[in-house]
Design an enzyme around this catalytic site. Structure first.
Site, PDB file in Angstrom:
ATOM      1  N   ASP A  46     -18.543  21.695  49.648  1.00  0.00           N
ATOM      2  CA  ASP A  46     -19.566  21.955  48.627  1.00  0.00           C
ATOM      3  C   ASP A  46     -19.026  22.980  47.624  1.00  0.00           C
ATOM      4  OD1 ASP A  46     -22.511  21.681  47.826  1.00  0.00           O
ATOM      5  OD2 ASP A  46     -22.215  23.860  47.884  1.00  0.00           O
ATOM      6  N   TYR A  51     -18.840  28.849  40.826  1.00  0.00           N
ATOM      7  CA  TYR A  51     -18.255  29.701  41.875  1.00  0.00           C
ATOM      8  C   TYR A  51     -16.876  30.240  41.475  1.00  0.00           C
ATOM      9  CZ  TYR A  51     -21.897  27.566  44.807  1.00  0.00           C
ATOM     10  OH  TYR A  51     -23.100  27.117  45.314  1.00  0.00           O
ATOM     11  N   LYS A  76     -21.362  21.064  40.952  1.00  0.00           N
ATOM     12  CA  LYS A  76     -22.665  21.285  40.287  1.00  0.00           C
ATOM     13  C   LYS A  76     -22.450  21.687  38.839  1.00  0.00           C
ATOM     14  CE  LYS A  76     -23.992  23.238  44.750  1.00  0.00           C
ATOM     15  NZ  LYS A  76     -22.867  24.045  45.278  1.00  0.00           N
ATOM     16  N   HIS A 107     -27.216  22.472  39.080  1.00  0.00           N
ATOM     17  CA  HIS A 107     -27.164  23.648  39.963  1.00  0.00           C
ATOM     18  C   HIS A 107     -28.518  24.383  40.045  1.00  0.00           C
ATOM     19  CE1 HIS A 107     -24.065  26.807  41.527  1.00  0.00           C
ATOM     20  NE2 HIS A 107     -25.208  26.916  42.167  1.00  0.00           N
TER      21      HIS A 107
END
Ligand SMILES: NC(=O)c1ccc[n+]([C@@H]2O[C@H](COP(=O)([O-])OP(=O)(O)OC[C@H]3O[C@@H](n4cnc5c(N)ncnc54)[C@H](OP(=O)(O)O)[C@@H]3O)[C@@H](O)[C@H]2O)c1
Length: 317
Positions: A46, A51, A76, A107
């Site tokens: 994931d 990130y 996302k 997201h």
């Protein structure tokens, strides 16, 4: 080891346990992903553009030597890209080093100013996050659907969508979201929201399934009692409880022993948790332990129950 799977509304099977990568430092995540895929038997990673570690996740995938076709990769689209979803996807594909995603999610149901003062977290002079309040989520969803039609993503879904937010996209959706990725654990089980998702054929995915960083859930007396009863770890009980409920669990770890046990322990727990344990875990939040851990300072009412963080207020300029 065979990882259990859950069938999505388009017939795709998603591995029910995936490795989370939020807050995994770039220097650690290469080894974590390679270990998860090559040694521990994970089939599902994931990720997210937000990130800031997708390049390193891609490097971990390459180092694992596991063929792309055997891995389920999710990413996302971040808020600053709601008006240019394909551009965001192309960045993610280049970062990871692949030509398609298995699953692509919105997201958060929040569009941020794409021309603001920061590429990911634009703010206004009053200190609040720079949200485009006029943007329609249904327009973001149309762009997600176009990516399926182009073959660049196999499935599409949403994340952090309450019923109120799902109702902004479902009436005009041509493709029903395959999943809704939500904060889910026994302190924040969101039973009613899950019932709504299921009534629409949307599979829930659990983020922060262990309660995120420094989680009190791992020391909860009920969780520990159930763990002891079955010779499991607290983490196994938390993850097994999700998968028993047909919820995809996405535990994050950069520690090899935990990466391994989060998969083997979940599989063990699925076979051991009994009806009584599950009912007790189902009722933990209602017994007075309700707690949501992830509440970013969005200046928007997302429509969630138990969002206890105060709405951020503008500061004087
Ligand atoms: N869609 C969204 O908005 C959203 C939001 C949050 C998270 N997510 C996704 O969900 C994933 C998981 O959520 P999360 O990272 O917030 O939290 P989490 O998986 O609930 O917890 C991660 C924390 O638990 C530790 N840990 C992992 N396994 C453990 C074990 N067996 N025993 C004890 N401690 C353990 C990890 O430490 P070490 O790494 O040091 O081992 C880390 O500190 C994220 O990584 C991300 O992929 C999505």
């Amino acid at each position: 080891m065979s990882v259990p799977t859950i069938k999505l509304n388009n017939g795709v099977q998603i591995p029910a346990i995936g490795l989370g990568t939020w807050q995994s430092q770039p220097a650690e995540v290469v080894a974590a992903v390679a270990y998860a895929l090559k040694e521990a038997g994970y089939k599902h990673i994931d990720c997210a553009w937000g990130y800031n570690n997708e390049k390193e996740v891609g490097e971990g995938i390459r180092q694992s030597g596991v063929p792309r076709s055997e891995i389920f990769i999710t990413s996302k689209v971040w808020g600053t890209y709601h008006s240019r979803v394909e551009e965001a996807l192309d960045e993610t594909l280049a970062n990871i080093g692949t030509d398609y995603l298995d699953l692509y999610l919105i997201h958060w149901p929040i569009a941020l100013n794409p021309k603001g003062n920061h590429p990911a977290f634009p703010t206004l002079p009053n200190g609040l996050r720079d949200v485009d309040h006029s943007w329609k989520l249904s327009d973001t969803w149309k762009q997600m659907e176009a990516l399926v039609k182009k073959g660049k993503v196999k499935s599409i879904g949403i994340s952090n969508f309450s019923v109120k937010k799902m109702e902004e996209i479902l009436p005009s959706a041509e493709i029903i979201p395959a999943v809704n990725q939500l904060e889910l654990h026994p302190y924040n089980p969101q039973h009613e929201l899950l019932a709504y998702c299921r009534s629409k054929g949307i599979v829930p995915q659990a983020y922060s399934p262990l309660g995120s960083t420094n989680s009190p859930l791992l020391a909860d007396d009920v969780v520990l009692k159930i763990a002891q009863k079955h010779s499991l770890q607290a983490s196994d009980v938390l993850l097994g409880w999700l998968v028993v409920h047909d919820i995809v669990a996405l535990p994050k770890s950069v520690t090899p022993s935990r990466i391994a046990s989060n998969l083997t322990g979940t599989i063990a727990a699925i076979g051991k948790l009994d009806k009584e344990d599950i009912a007790e875990l189902d009722g933990l939040a209602a017994s007075g332990k309700q707690k949501r851990f992830i509440m970013p300072p969005w200046p928007v009412d997302l429509g969630f129950d138990n969002w206890t963080a105060p709405m951020p207020q503008p500061t004087a300029a």
